[in-house]
Design an enzyme around this catalytic site. Structure first.
Site, mmCIF file in Angstrom:
data_model
loop_
_atom_site.group_PDB
_atom_site.id
_atom_site.type_symbol
_atom_site.label_atom_id
_atom_site.label_comp_id
_atom_site.label_asym_id
_atom_site.label_seq_id
_atom_site.Cartn_x
_atom_site.Cartn_y
_atom_site.Cartn_z
ATOM 1 N N ASP A 163 11.069 -11.077 4.398
ATOM 2 C CA ASP A 163 10.988 -9.627 4.277
ATOM 3 C C ASP A 163 12.412 -9.087 4.382
ATOM 4 O OD1 ASP A 163 10.390 -6.969 4.346
ATOM 5 O OD2 ASP A 163 9.303 -7.009 6.241
ATOM 6 N N TYR A 181 10.637 -3.035 6.305
ATOM 7 C CA TYR A 181 9.611 -2.618 7.260
ATOM 8 C C TYR A 181 10.248 -2.061 8.535
ATOM 9 C CZ TYR A 181 5.531 -2.628 10.286
ATOM 10 O OH TYR A 181 4.538 -2.239 11.145
ATOM 11 N N ASP A 231 13.599 -1.735 0.650
ATOM 12 C CA ASP A 231 12.812 -0.543 0.349
ATOM 13 C C ASP A 231 12.705 0.324 1.593
ATOM 14 O OD1 ASP A 231 11.151 -2.344 1.760
ATOM 15 O OD2 ASP A 231 9.356 -1.373 0.989
ATOM 16 N N ASP A 242 0.196 -11.414 4.342
ATOM 17 C CA ASP A 242 0.787 -11.831 5.621
ATOM 18 C C ASP A 242 0.391 -10.812 6.660
ATOM 19 O OD1 ASP A 242 3.426 -10.185 6.769
ATOM 20 O OD2 ASP A 242 2.930 -9.744 4.682
ATOM 21 N N CYS A 275 -10.184 -27.644 12.703
ATOM 22 C CA CYS A 275 -8.903 -27.665 13.400
ATOM 23 C C CYS A 275 -9.142 -28.286 14.767
ATOM 24 C CB CYS A 275 -8.368 -26.238 13.525
ATOM 25 S SG CYS A 275 -7.008 -26.014 14.676
#
Length: 376
Positions: free
Chosen positions: A92, A96, A146, A271, A311
């Protein structure tokens, strides 16, 4: 990078594809565990590979720039070598943090001045140096810089923010053209659609982003407090505009049912910190519904955490034992809950892919969304 679209569901816009990078292929739809500072909290790389079966993980430009810093990452040969993750990585851009660190930043045309949350030092992030930082980090997929506006935003602010994001994108693209990958593998740039919850702005932004013809496209500025119905409306609108032959990434989303609903709208990549953050606080996502493992009702429940999640942590440890670990303040409890939740998320998108390939996604999704929201 190459994206091969295999099929689309008969009764929805859900897609199954394969995204190929120099560090391996990724079967979509896919969920990407978040490793903000180069580490998925409480989970080792081997557990990510074997138990979680993660195909790609995330890092964050802002946080990695501050710690360990570019000097260390450069000396190591990039983040892959530094943290020992040999599969695909996405970073990223720090956009953010323009939203989440609003009290410690100042936005201007040149870029954003951040005040470090660590020591108070000030740093200027521009579209150009954000591309340079991500070149050094070495992620396979890098995000354009952004501005992520808050919810709610006034129309005038949302439009101004979107237009700034578009201008920054052109500077990111130009910087990518002027530079080369640092560590011998290719890097792909994904621009980000913005526009808050205004349909005309989202339409403008998605059209602008599609016209740039980058390797893939992202949808940002959602899951920031807006009602779920508005998120779905915006996502569906944008997916109708973004090109079908390129991957679509919905950033920061979300709950298991959010993911299934947005897959139905045509999203390929997700995500979110939710599986690990909520896991560390005792919330388990299971195929039967949501469990607060701290509740006393689990104190003598000696059944596995979730038999349907393939798992070791999910099958080997009981709900009673995990509750005991949380009650005793044992770190192992947070680790097991995080591993289980991540494994569940990865198996959820794998099951979604199988249903898409079988042409049965829409009906399956309707049943699963209701089931997954059940509070146990």
């Amino acid at each position: 990078m190459q994206f091969d679209l295999i099929t689309t569901d008969h009764n929805s816009r859900a897609r199954a594809g394969v995204l190929t990078t120099d560090h391996g292929a990724i079967a979509t739809p896919i969920f990407m565990p978040v490793g903000t500072v180069g580490s998925v909290k409480a989970v080792t790389q081997e557990q990510l590979r074997s138990d979680v079966q993660a195909q790609i993980i995330l890092g964050n430009t802002y946080h990695l720039y501050l710690r360990p810093g570019l000097e260390v990452l450069s000396a190591a040969g990039g983040l892959h070598r530094f943290n020992g993750w040999d599969r695909p990585l996405l970073t990223d851009s720090g956009g953010y943090q323009v939203f989440s660190l609003a009290a410690n930043r100042k936005i201007k045309e040149e870029g954003v001045v951040f005040q470090s949350h660590i020591d108070g030092s000030r740093h200027l992030f521009t579209p150009e140096n954000v591309m340079d930082i991500q070149r050094t980090i070495g992620a396979d997929i890098i995000m354009a810089f952004d501005e992520c506006p808050p919810y709610p935003s006034e129309y005038r602010y949302a439009r101004k923010s979107m237009e700034l994001t578009h201008r920054w994108l052109d500077r990111c693209i130009q910087r990518m053209r002027e530079t080369q990958p640092a560590w011998g593998h290719q890097q792909s740039l994904f621009p980000i659609v913005q526009g808050s919850t205004f349909k005309d702005l989202r339409t403008i932004s998605a059209t602008e982003i599609a016209a740039r013809e980058c390797d893939g496209n992202a949808i940002g500025g959602l899951s920031v407090g807006e009602p779920e119905a508005e998120m779905y409306d915006m996502c569906g609108l944008v997916c109708d505009i973004l090109p079908a032959h390129k991957p679509r990434y919905l950033m920061g989303v979300g709950t298991p049912w959010n993911i299934l609903e947005n897959i139905a709208l045509g999203v390929d990549m997700f995500d979110c910190v939710m599986p690990t953050r909520n896991g560390r606080n005792g919330m388990l996502f299971t195929w039967q519904g949501v469990i607060n493992i701290k509740n006393k009702k689990w104190a003598t429940d000696f059944s596995p955490l979730d038999e349907q999640t393939d798992c070791f942590a999910s099958n080997h440890y009981t709900r009673a034992y995990l509750r005991h670990l949380f009650a005793a303040g044992e770190i192992l409890g947070m680790q097991l809950a995080s591993i289980h939740n991540l494994a569940f998320y990865l198996q959820l998108v794998k099951a979604a892919r199988e249903q898409i390939l079988a042409g049965n996604y829409a009906a399956w999704k309707t049943t699963m969304v209701k089931q997954l929201q059940t509070r146990l």
